[in-house]
Motif scaffolding. Sequence first.
Motif, PDB file in Angstrom:
ATOM      1  N   TRP A 144      -9.382  18.106 -41.067  1.00  0.00           N
ATOM      2  CA  TRP A 144      -9.190  19.470 -40.576  1.00  0.00           C
ATOM      3  C   TRP A 144      -8.799  20.414 -41.711  1.00  0.00           C
ATOM      4  CZ3 TRP A 144      -4.736  22.289 -40.969  1.00  0.00           C
ATOM      5  CH2 TRP A 144      -3.535  21.596 -41.216  1.00  0.00           C
ATOM      6  N   TRP A 185     -15.576  21.332 -35.212  1.00  0.00           N
ATOM      7  CA  TRP A 185     -15.318  20.341 -34.161  1.00  0.00           C
ATOM      8  C   TRP A 185     -16.010  19.016 -34.469  1.00  0.00           C
ATOM      9  CZ3 TRP A 185     -18.463  17.810 -30.575  1.00  0.00           C
ATOM     10  CH2 TRP A 185     -17.785  17.128 -29.566  1.00  0.00           C
ATOM     11  N   TRP A 224     -10.635  18.725 -32.237  1.00  0.00           N
ATOM     12  CA  TRP A 224      -9.969  19.955 -31.829  1.00  0.00           C
ATOM     13  C   TRP A 224      -9.347  20.675 -33.021  1.00  0.00           C
ATOM     14  CZ3 TRP A 224     -11.067  21.220 -27.026  1.00  0.00           C
ATOM     15  CH2 TRP A 224     -11.337  20.215 -26.101  1.00  0.00           C
ATOM     16  N   ALA A 225      -8.629  19.940 -33.852  1.00  0.00           N
ATOM     17  CA  ALA A 225      -7.990  20.559 -35.011  1.00  0.00           C
ATOM     18  C   ALA A 225      -9.024  21.179 -35.940  1.00  0.00           C
ATOM     19  CB  ALA A 225      -7.142  19.532 -35.762  1.00  0.00           C
ATOM     20  N   LEU A 273     -10.361  24.565 -34.460  1.00  0.00           N
ATOM     21  CA  LEU A 273      -9.399  25.656 -34.638  1.00  0.00           C
ATOM     22  C   LEU A 273      -9.260  26.034 -36.100  1.00  0.00           C
ATOM     23  CD1 LEU A 273      -6.640  24.503 -32.125  1.00  0.00           C
ATOM     24  CD2 LEU A 273      -8.121  26.514 -31.900  1.00  0.00           C
ATOM     25  N   ALA A 274      -9.243  25.026 -36.987  1.00  0.00           N
ATOM     26  CA  ALA A 274      -9.123  25.302 -38.415  1.00  0.00           C
ATOM     27  C   ALA A 274     -10.322  26.095 -38.921  1.00  0.00           C
ATOM     28  CB  ALA A 274      -8.977  23.999 -39.192  1.00  0.00           C
TER      29      ALA A 274
END
Length: 393
Positions: free
Chosen positions: A3, A68, A73-74, A77-78
């Motif tokens: 991430w 993704w 998930w991380a 968002l990152a």
Amino acid sequence: MAWVQSFLTALKLGLFSFGGPTAHIGYFREEYVNRKKWLDDESFADLVALCQLLPGPASSQVGIAVGWLRAGWAGSLAAWLGFTLPSAAVMAAFAALYETTPGVAGAGWIKGLELAAVAIVAAAVLGMARTLAPDKPRATIAVAAASAVLLVPHAAVQVAAIAAAAAAGLALRRGKPAAPHGDVAAAANRRGYSRAAVALLAAFAALLIGLPAARALGWLPPLLALFESFYRAGALVFGGGHVVLPLLEREVVPAGWVAPESFAAGYAATQAMPGPLFTFAAYLGGTSFGWAGAAVATLAIFLPGYLLVVGAMPFWQTLRRLPSVAHAVYGINAAVVGILFAALYDPLFVGAVAAPVDFVLAAALYLLFAHWKLPPWALVAAAALAGIAVYGL
């Protein structure tokens, strides 16, 4: 950590991706496909096709999807934060500069950046065409899609062109079911993800229906009313940032949140920003409600696109392995090439190349990028300097 890699890569793209959503696809392909090799051209084109079909900021959604696939998930968002935060901050600073410094929108360095976008997208289109439209049927689909988008310049025509290309692929019955890229397969098979994806899609619908109803009943305080306006704009727009700008004007100017002259100043500044055009929301929210408004508006306008693309990912990856879907993707990928080719012409080429010197500079930048392999950040810097030298400050 994966991430962290996603964030740092997206941050670099957010700092140097000038030229709007079409140019962003060129930057993304260069970074994620050619340099990082996180996915191949076919998988990348699949993501572009999916994001073109969904409402929201298409280029940001492609970046979210790549994040993704890379780190779950991380990673998603990152990737969103890395690509969005720089332009949101620069947007506020540039908008202030524009309001206090007349004539900055016509500066030579901005003209150089526009020509750099032409060079980058041209390289992306030609590279994708060699892979995704190399034969007569797919080249025909690409040209037909480009023609439709150019002759009828409406966001809905892009969706119709992709749907028609899918039908053509089904009729031709070409294209084999794809074995997903390793990262794609691993991500799509994460335990319990399908249930979470359904929850995301349900949340998208609930917010889209519930927020306007609550506002109509007078239940929303000013900041939540701002959130509702920007969420609805992000949820209902097809075609990316250029399409959402007039929608936002109808939301913020009649409500008295932003004065017409202030909106016009921000609109002009947005054209010169790196990263997603949707970060215009940070300018509008900040003008209306300060830093809190900037944060709320930015989150609201990107949230529906995030919910949709991450929610759709596991189903898209499953469907694309079916023979009928593979046939449809055969046509869709060619249509994506055509749509990008149309965007290369209008608005990029038409907007940037108005004189022989413009064409010469764009061709030189293409040579540096496509053949001398100058990195995107270096190309942007060279274009800005060339713009100052040729067109002046």
